[in-house]
Design an enzyme around this catalytic site. Sequence first.
Site, PDB file in Angstrom:
ATOM      1  N   HIS A 120       0.981  -1.105  -0.109  1.00 19.61           N
ATOM      2  CA  HIS A 120      -0.127   0.092   0.061  1.00 19.61           C
ATOM      3  C   HIS A 120       1.017   1.088  -0.096  1.00 19.61           C
ATOM      4  O   HIS A 120       1.967   1.397   0.693  1.00 19.61           O
ATOM      5  CB  HIS A 120      -0.854   0.053   1.130  1.00 19.61           C
ATOM      6  CG  HIS A 120      -0.324   0.059   2.651  1.00 19.61           C
ATOM      7  ND1 HIS A 120       0.114   1.201   3.103  1.00 19.61           N
ATOM      8  CD2 HIS A 120      -0.043  -1.127   3.401  1.00 19.61           C
ATOM      9  CE1 HIS A 120       0.578   0.796   4.263  1.00 19.61           C
ATOM     10  NE2 HIS A 120       0.694  -0.619   4.562  1.00 19.61           N
TER      11      HIS A 120
ATOM     12  N   ASP B 228      -0.229   4.287   1.166  1.00 15.55           N
ATOM     13  CA  ASP B 228      -0.441   5.427   2.140  1.00 15.55           C
ATOM     14  C   ASP B 228       0.264   5.090   3.508  1.00 15.55           C
ATOM     15  O   ASP B 228       0.635   4.041   3.736  1.00 15.55           O
ATOM     16  CB  ASP B 228      -2.126   5.435   2.489  1.00 15.55           C
ATOM     17  CG  ASP B 228      -2.519   4.059   2.857  1.00 15.55           C
ATOM     18  OD1 ASP B 228      -2.178   3.120   2.347  1.00 15.55           O
ATOM     19  OD2 ASP B 228      -3.308   4.181   4.036  1.00 15.55           O
TER      20      ASP B 228
ATOM     21  N   ASP C 190       6.396   1.200   6.676  1.00 12.30           N
ATOM     22  CA  ASP C 190       5.050   0.525   6.512  1.00 12.30           C
ATOM     23  C   ASP C 190       4.065   1.491   5.525  1.00 12.30           C
ATOM     24  O   ASP C 190       3.578   2.338   6.046  1.00 12.30           O
ATOM     25  CB  ASP C 190       4.393   0.442   7.740  1.00 12.30           C
ATOM     26  CG  ASP C 190       2.981  -0.006   7.775  1.00 12.30           C
ATOM     27  OD1 ASP C 190       2.495  -0.552   6.765  1.00 12.30           O
ATOM     28  OD2 ASP C 190       2.147   0.163   8.880  1.00 12.30           O
TER      29      ASP C 190
ATOM     30  N   GLU D 162      -4.978   1.850   2.862  1.00 16.89           N
ATOM     31  CA  GLU D 162      -4.804   0.608   3.778  1.00 16.89           C
ATOM     32  C   GLU D 162      -5.119   1.114   5.151  1.00 16.89           C
ATOM     33  O   GLU D 162      -5.557   0.473   5.988  1.00 16.89           O
ATOM     34  CB  GLU D 162      -3.512  -0.218   3.471  1.00 16.89           C
ATOM     35  CG  GLU D 162      -3.659  -1.582   4.020  1.00 16.89           C
ATOM     36  CD  GLU D 162      -3.092  -1.653   5.513  1.00 16.89           C
ATOM     37  OE1 GLU D 162      -2.834  -2.699   5.989  1.00 16.89           O
ATOM     38  OE2 GLU D 162      -2.383  -0.631   5.830  1.00 16.89           O
ATOM     39  N   GLU D 163      -4.243   2.394   5.637  1.00 14.25           N
ATOM     40  CA  GLU D 163      -4.187   2.445   7.103  1.00 14.25           C
ATOM     41  C   GLU D 163      -5.533   3.374   7.614  1.00 14.25           C
ATOM     42  O   GLU D 163      -5.409   3.758   8.595  1.00 14.25           O
ATOM     43  CB  GLU D 163      -3.064   3.614   7.273  1.00 14.25           C
ATOM     44  CG  GLU D 163      -1.513   3.051   6.872  1.00 14.25           C
ATOM     45  CD  GLU D 163      -1.215   2.052   7.668  1.00 14.25           C
ATOM     46  OE1 GLU D 163      -1.971   1.423   8.554  1.00 14.25           O
ATOM     47  OE2 GLU D 163       0.066   1.757   7.577  1.00 14.25           O
TER      48      GLU D 163
ATOM     49  N   ASP E  49       3.635  -6.901   3.718  1.00 15.14           N
ATOM     50  CA  ASP E  49       3.237  -5.895   4.823  1.00 15.14           C
ATOM     51  C   ASP E  49       2.830  -6.468   6.165  1.00 15.14           C
ATOM     52  O   ASP E  49       2.030  -6.254   6.645  1.00 15.14           O
ATOM     53  CB  ASP E  49       1.937  -5.249   4.048  1.00 15.14           C
ATOM     54  CG  ASP E  49       1.553  -4.024   5.102  1.00 15.14           C
ATOM     55  OD1 ASP E  49       2.258  -3.487   5.528  1.00 15.14           O
ATOM     56  OD2 ASP E  49       0.218  -3.729   5.015  1.00 15.14           O
TER      57      ASP E  49
ATOM     58  N   HIS F  25       3.838   2.937  13.103  1.00 16.53           N
ATOM     59  CA  HIS F  25       2.988   3.926  13.606  1.00 16.53           C
ATOM     60  C   HIS F  25       3.409   4.552  14.774  1.00 16.53           C
ATOM     61  O   HIS F  25       2.406   5.161  15.366  1.00 16.53           O
ATOM     62  CB  HIS F  25       1.591   3.132  13.867  1.00 16.53           C
ATOM     63  CG  HIS F  25       1.010   2.265  12.848  1.00 16.53           C
ATOM     64  ND1 HIS F  25      -0.351   1.753  13.124  1.00 16.53           N
ATOM     65  CD2 HIS F  25       1.398   2.252  11.447  1.00 16.53           C
ATOM     66  CE1 HIS F  25      -0.666   1.048  11.671  1.00 16.53           C
ATOM     67  NE2 HIS F  25       0.316   1.304  10.895  1.00 16.53           N
TER      68      HIS F  25
END
Length: 375
Positions: free
Chosen positions: A79, A81, A110, A143-144, A167, A347
């Site tokens: 992904h 994003d 990520d 995705e996030e 991922d 994150h």
Amino acid sequence: MINSQRLLETFLELVQINSETGHEEVIQPILKKKFEELGLNVTEDHASEKSWLGANNLICTLPATSAKEDVSKIYFTSHMDTVVPGINIKPQIKEDGYIYSDGSTILGADDKAGLAAIIETIQYLNENEIPHGQIQFIITVGEESGLKGVKELDSTYIDAEFGYAVDASQPVGTTVVGAPTQMVINTTILGKTAHASTPSEGISAINIAAKAISRMKLGQIDDYTTANIGKFHGGSATNIVADEVVLEAEARSHDNQSIEQQVIHMKETFETTAQELGGEAKVIIEKSYPGFKLENDDKVTQFAINSARELGLAGDTVIAGGGSDGSIINTFGIPTVILGVGYEHIHTTSERISVNSLNQLAKQIVKIIDLVAKS
């Protein structure tokens, strides 16, 4: 050999392109151009017609080389994003061999590490004329923000027998073969407003919510299931009895019966507590993503395990605690496992990935393609 310097430069370039989830409109055309210049057929879907997505998903197809048209068609997904804060990321390579941000943002490994490894893989295949079957690269948005991009992807775009989501926050060489179902429970508690000096004339929605939570089973429910209240907001002033609060919660589990029981318990606890105290609870339940479980002897898993072991990696398989785009694509009937990428502390502003993990990841993707072509 993988061009390690080029791979590193690609990764550093990608993480410096702003692409917080829902705002992929800058990075998407850059990625589209890169894949087209590498000779892939690139198709966009219509995901951006949804207001919460900043761009369309990309479906990039690398045709089979001569005499490999009958090889199993496979796909890889990553992904574009990132989570927030992901604006003006300034990557730094430190003496420990890891890449970090400057500490004011996430790094974005990520999943830009996955993107960089995929791009380097294609460059390597082209430059070295490596025989391979048809390979698709599904590059998603959103995705996030709850896998929203892949949920808008028409399954007919994917022409593959099986595939890999690049991922997972696991060491490179580790394969995620299972993930839980996640249910989202959004609840609005309604009471009755009044001045704080005459509380008996009102019904506090905050009080209802607090009592409901105190009666609720939360945290680690059993060996398979967890539940959490993530957000609680409402009220307008300290001198007003709050007549409305909103709670955002989740439950996730590897067992369907267990998660069903937990969601019912949470819903009924909100509703019965509100009724007892003269208020009302409006509960909305939504499945965020479904669980999946593949076996170690499944073809898709075997290629992942064997590719890792041929590179001198452990080749372990694990069950994960979260979802990925692979969770959704599995529902399309396309067996998908998740490859460990090697990023850490995702994150957070402490996120990092080692240069070695980037290299190992690209090598594993190449090795999977090679093993499939020779099978």
